[in-house]
Design a protein around this motif. Structure first.
Motif, PDB file in Angstrom:
ATOM      1  N   ARG A  34       0.662  -1.387  -0.062  1.00  0.00           N
ATOM      2  CA  ARG A  34      -0.010   0.012   0.095  1.00  0.00           C
ATOM      3  C   ARG A  34       0.874   1.175   0.100  1.00  0.00           C
ATOM      4  O   ARG A  34       0.493   2.362  -0.460  1.00  0.00           O
ATOM      5  CB  ARG A  34      -0.789  -0.014   1.105  1.00  0.00           C
ATOM      6  CG  ARG A  34      -1.948  -1.113   0.911  1.00  0.00           C
ATOM      7  CD  ARG A  34      -2.862  -1.429   2.375  1.00  0.00           C
ATOM      8  NE  ARG A  34      -1.854  -1.944   3.267  1.00  0.00           N
ATOM      9  CZ  ARG A  34      -2.358  -2.706   4.230  1.00  0.00           C
ATOM     10  NH1 ARG A  34      -3.641  -2.774   4.534  1.00  0.00           N
ATOM     11  NH2 ARG A  34      -1.391  -3.296   5.059  1.00  0.00           N
ATOM     12  N   ASP A  35       2.049   1.324   0.382  1.00  0.00           N
ATOM     13  CA  ASP A  35       3.128   2.269   0.244  1.00  0.00           C
ATOM     14  C   ASP A  35       3.771   2.393  -0.818  1.00  0.00           C
ATOM     15  O   ASP A  35       4.544   3.100  -1.089  1.00  0.00           O
ATOM     16  CB  ASP A  35       4.006   2.079   1.452  1.00  0.00           C
ATOM     17  CG  ASP A  35       4.948   0.824   1.353  1.00  0.00           C
ATOM     18  OD1 ASP A  35       4.556   0.109   0.515  1.00  0.00           O
ATOM     19  OD2 ASP A  35       6.089   0.792   1.930  1.00  0.00           O
ATOM     20  N   ASN A  36       3.283   1.551  -1.873  1.00  0.00           N
ATOM     21  CA  ASN A  36       4.014   1.548  -3.300  1.00  0.00           C
ATOM     22  C   ASN A  36       3.195   1.738  -4.499  1.00  0.00           C
ATOM     23  O   ASN A  36       3.039   0.696  -5.394  1.00  0.00           O
ATOM     24  CB  ASN A  36       4.764   0.212  -3.310  1.00  0.00           C
ATOM     25  CG  ASN A  36       5.734   0.298  -4.570  1.00  0.00           C
ATOM     26  OD1 ASN A  36       6.099   1.117  -4.996  1.00  0.00           O
ATOM     27  ND2 ASN A  36       6.096  -1.057  -4.803  1.00  0.00           N
ATOM     28  N   PRO A  37       2.148   2.830  -4.439  1.00  0.00           N
ATOM     29  CA  PRO A  37       1.229   2.987  -5.469  1.00  0.00           C
ATOM     30  C   PRO A  37       1.647   2.888  -6.697  1.00  0.00           C
ATOM     31  O   PRO A  37       2.920   3.621  -6.942  1.00  0.00           O
ATOM     32  CB  PRO A  37       0.188   3.960  -4.996  1.00  0.00           C
ATOM     33  CG  PRO A  37       1.103   4.612  -4.269  1.00  0.00           C
ATOM     34  CD  PRO A  37       1.876   3.786  -3.621  1.00  0.00           C
ATOM     35  N   LYS A 163       8.763  -3.832   5.495  1.00  0.00           N
ATOM     36  CA  LYS A 163       9.077  -4.905   6.358  1.00  0.00           C
ATOM     37  C   LYS A 163       9.523  -6.141   5.603  1.00  0.00           C
ATOM     38  O   LYS A 163       8.584  -6.333   4.637  1.00  0.00           O
ATOM     39  CB  LYS A 163       8.010  -5.316   7.288  1.00  0.00           C
ATOM     40  CG  LYS A 163       7.931  -3.936   8.494  1.00  0.00           C
ATOM     41  CD  LYS A 163       6.966  -4.683   9.329  1.00  0.00           C
ATOM     42  CE  LYS A 163       6.632  -3.489  10.333  1.00  0.00           C
ATOM     43  NZ  LYS A 163       5.554  -3.768  11.150  1.00  0.00           N
ATOM     44  N   TYR A 164      10.332  -6.999   5.882  1.00  0.00           N
ATOM     45  CA  TYR A 164      10.574  -8.280   5.262  1.00  0.00           C
ATOM     46  C   TYR A 164       9.556  -9.271   5.718  1.00  0.00           C
ATOM     47  O   TYR A 164       9.575  -9.323   7.010  1.00  0.00           O
ATOM     48  CB  TYR A 164      11.995  -8.858   5.349  1.00  0.00           C
ATOM     49  CG  TYR A 164      13.025  -8.025   4.412  1.00  0.00           C
ATOM     50  CD1 TYR A 164      13.191  -8.272   3.086  1.00  0.00           C
ATOM     51  CD2 TYR A 164      13.615  -6.945   4.864  1.00  0.00           C
ATOM     52  CE1 TYR A 164      13.856  -7.818   2.223  1.00  0.00           C
ATOM     53  CE2 TYR A 164      14.450  -6.020   4.015  1.00  0.00           C
ATOM     54  CZ  TYR A 164      14.765  -6.487   2.665  1.00  0.00           C
ATOM     55  OH  TYR A 164      15.672  -5.733   2.078  1.00  0.00           O
ATOM     56  N   ARG A 165       8.936  -9.944   4.810  1.00  0.00           N
ATOM     57  CA  ARG A 165       7.961 -10.788   5.175  1.00  0.00           C
ATOM     58  C   ARG A 165       7.997 -11.958   4.921  1.00  0.00           C
ATOM     59  O   ARG A 165       8.808 -12.409   3.740  1.00  0.00           O
ATOM     60  CB  ARG A 165       6.470 -10.282   4.295  1.00  0.00           C
ATOM     61  CG  ARG A 165       6.034  -8.906   4.469  1.00  0.00           C
ATOM     62  CD  ARG A 165       5.440  -8.348   5.794  1.00  0.00           C
ATOM     63  NE  ARG A 165       5.352  -6.899   5.815  1.00  0.00           N
ATOM     64  CZ  ARG A 165       4.351  -6.246   6.461  1.00  0.00           C
ATOM     65  NH1 ARG A 165       3.242  -7.065   6.716  1.00  0.00           N
ATOM     66  NH2 ARG A 165       4.352  -4.980   6.427  1.00  0.00           N
ATOM     67  N   ASP A 166       7.664 -12.951   5.831  1.00  0.00           N
ATOM     68  CA  ASP A 166       7.709 -14.626   5.238  1.00  0.00           C
ATOM     69  C   ASP A 166       6.455 -14.734   4.532  1.00  0.00           C
ATOM     70  O   ASP A 166       5.509 -14.196   4.423  1.00  0.00           O
ATOM     71  CB  ASP A 166       7.249 -15.048   6.571  1.00  0.00           C
ATOM     72  CG  ASP A 166       8.365 -14.983   7.831  1.00  0.00           C
ATOM     73  OD1 ASP A 166       9.383 -14.467   7.664  1.00  0.00           O
ATOM     74  OD2 ASP A 166       8.110 -15.452   8.948  1.00  0.00           O
ATOM     75  N   CYS A 167       7.225 -15.453   3.447  1.00  0.00           N
ATOM     76  CA  CYS A 167       6.254 -16.436   2.401  1.00  0.00           C
ATOM     77  C   CYS A 167       6.226 -17.768   2.601  1.00  0.00           C
ATOM     78  O   CYS A 167       7.079 -18.216   2.981  1.00  0.00           O
ATOM     79  CB  CYS A 167       6.730 -15.955   0.977  1.00  0.00           C
ATOM     80  SG  CYS A 167       6.376 -14.007   0.757  1.00  0.00           S
ATOM     81  N   TRP A 168       5.261 -18.387   1.991  1.00  0.00           N
ATOM     82  CA  TRP A 168       5.277 -19.680   1.781  1.00  0.00           C
ATOM     83  C   TRP A 168       5.574 -19.841   0.355  1.00  0.00           C
ATOM     84  O   TRP A 168       5.304 -19.343  -0.719  1.00  0.00           O
ATOM     85  CB  TRP A 168       3.737 -20.357   1.777  1.00  0.00           C
ATOM     86  CG  TRP A 168       3.302 -20.731   3.120  1.00  0.00           C
ATOM     87  CD1 TRP A 168       2.500 -19.908   3.808  1.00  0.00           C
ATOM     88  CD2 TRP A 168       3.722 -21.610   3.874  1.00  0.00           C
ATOM     89  NE1 TRP A 168       2.307 -20.601   5.120  1.00  0.00           N
ATOM     90  CE2 TRP A 168       3.174 -21.566   5.229  1.00  0.00           C
ATOM     91  CE3 TRP A 168       4.637 -22.915   3.820  1.00  0.00           C
ATOM     92  CZ2 TRP A 168       3.285 -22.684   6.148  1.00  0.00           C
ATOM     93  CZ3 TRP A 168       4.832 -23.723   4.737  1.00  0.00           C
ATOM     94  CH2 TRP A 168       4.087 -23.617   5.899  1.00  0.00           C
ATOM     95  N   LEU A 169       6.617 -21.045   0.345  1.00  0.00           N
ATOM     96  CA  LEU A 169       6.915 -21.569  -1.143  1.00  0.00           C
ATOM     97  C   LEU A 169       6.001 -22.640  -1.106  1.00  0.00           C
ATOM     98  O   LEU A 169       5.824 -23.516  -0.483  1.00  0.00           O
ATOM     99  CB  LEU A 169       8.201 -22.063  -1.065  1.00  0.00           C
ATOM    100  CG  LEU A 169       8.603 -22.901  -2.623  1.00  0.00           C
ATOM    101  CD1 LEU A 169       8.572 -22.290  -3.791  1.00  0.00           C
ATOM    102  CD2 LEU A 169      10.003 -23.499  -2.412  1.00  0.00           C
ATOM    103  N   ILE A 170       5.006 -22.368  -2.539  1.00  0.00           N
ATOM    104  CA  ILE A 170       3.821 -23.537  -2.804  1.00  0.00           C
ATOM    105  C   ILE A 170       4.297 -24.010  -3.898  1.00  0.00           C
ATOM    106  O   ILE A 170       4.843 -23.481  -4.796  1.00  0.00           O
ATOM    107  CB  ILE A 170       2.578 -22.829  -2.369  1.00  0.00           C
ATOM    108  CG1 ILE A 170       2.431 -21.986  -3.331  1.00  0.00           C
ATOM    109  CG2 ILE A 170       2.433 -22.469  -0.835  1.00  0.00           C
ATOM    110  CD1 ILE A 170       0.934 -21.512  -3.394  1.00  0.00           C
TER     111      ILE A 170
END
Length: 177
Positions: A34-37, A163-170
């Motif tokens: 949202r900070d990157n429109p 922030k660096y966010r965790d992601c799932w590798l799916i």
């Protein structure tokens, strides 16, 4: 529902709709931030005149542009997730439904199923991977309905809203799918 969906190559006349979608905070919550429109210049830079192997497409539902999807072979040029098996044909996908009135109607699920079928039939993929944020519950539910399995957490994988966010590798493994 799949028959009412159409995926086509991104065209010049799609720029304005991408700007609209990518300046909407509801879309940016999980896609770009949202900070990157986006404005027209940013859309041009990210989506047009790129010399990479990414297939950028618009999603239409009953003739209306409703979203964006891209797919690409996984390699060091297209992803920071490496293909751990050089013998496999592995593709990645990213997508969003940009028209929020089309959310929660099964269209995203139909889109993912259609793209999985396409990648298996036309690109002979062995695996398809994605890396949604761990907090993107709606997307994860959709992907799991389509046969994707959680492989592992990618800690601090994506810089999102400062922030660096965790992601799932799916992944969808066609040999098991």
């Amino acid at each position: 529902m799949k028959g009412r969906l159409r995926v086509r190559k991104l065209m010049e006349e799609d720029k304005s709709v991408l700007v609209d979608w990518l300046s909407n905070p509801a879309i940016l919550e999980f896609y770009e931030g949202r900070d990157n429109p986006f404005n027209l210049e940013k859309v041009n830079k990210k989506f047009y005149n790129r010399k990479d192997k990414v297939n950028r497409c618009i999603v239409e539902y009953e003739g209306v542009r409703i979203g964006y999807i891209q797919f690409y072979p996984i390699n060091h040029h297209t992803s920071n997730i490496t293909n751990d098996s050089n013998a496999d044909v592995v593709f990645g996908m990213d997508q969003f439904i940009g028209e929020t009135m089309y959310w929660n109607k099964g269209i995203g699920t139909a889109l993912i199923q259609k793209m999985v079928d396409y990648l298996i039939d036309k690109k002979n993929v062995d695996r398809i991977i994605m890396d949604p944020q761990t907090t993107n519950k709606r997307a994860l539910t959709c992907y799991e309905k389509c046969g994707f399995k959680k492989v592992r957490i990618l800690p601090g994988h994506e810089l999102h809203e400062g922030k660096y966010r965790d992601c799932w590798l799916i992944e969808y493994d066609t040999r098991n799918g």
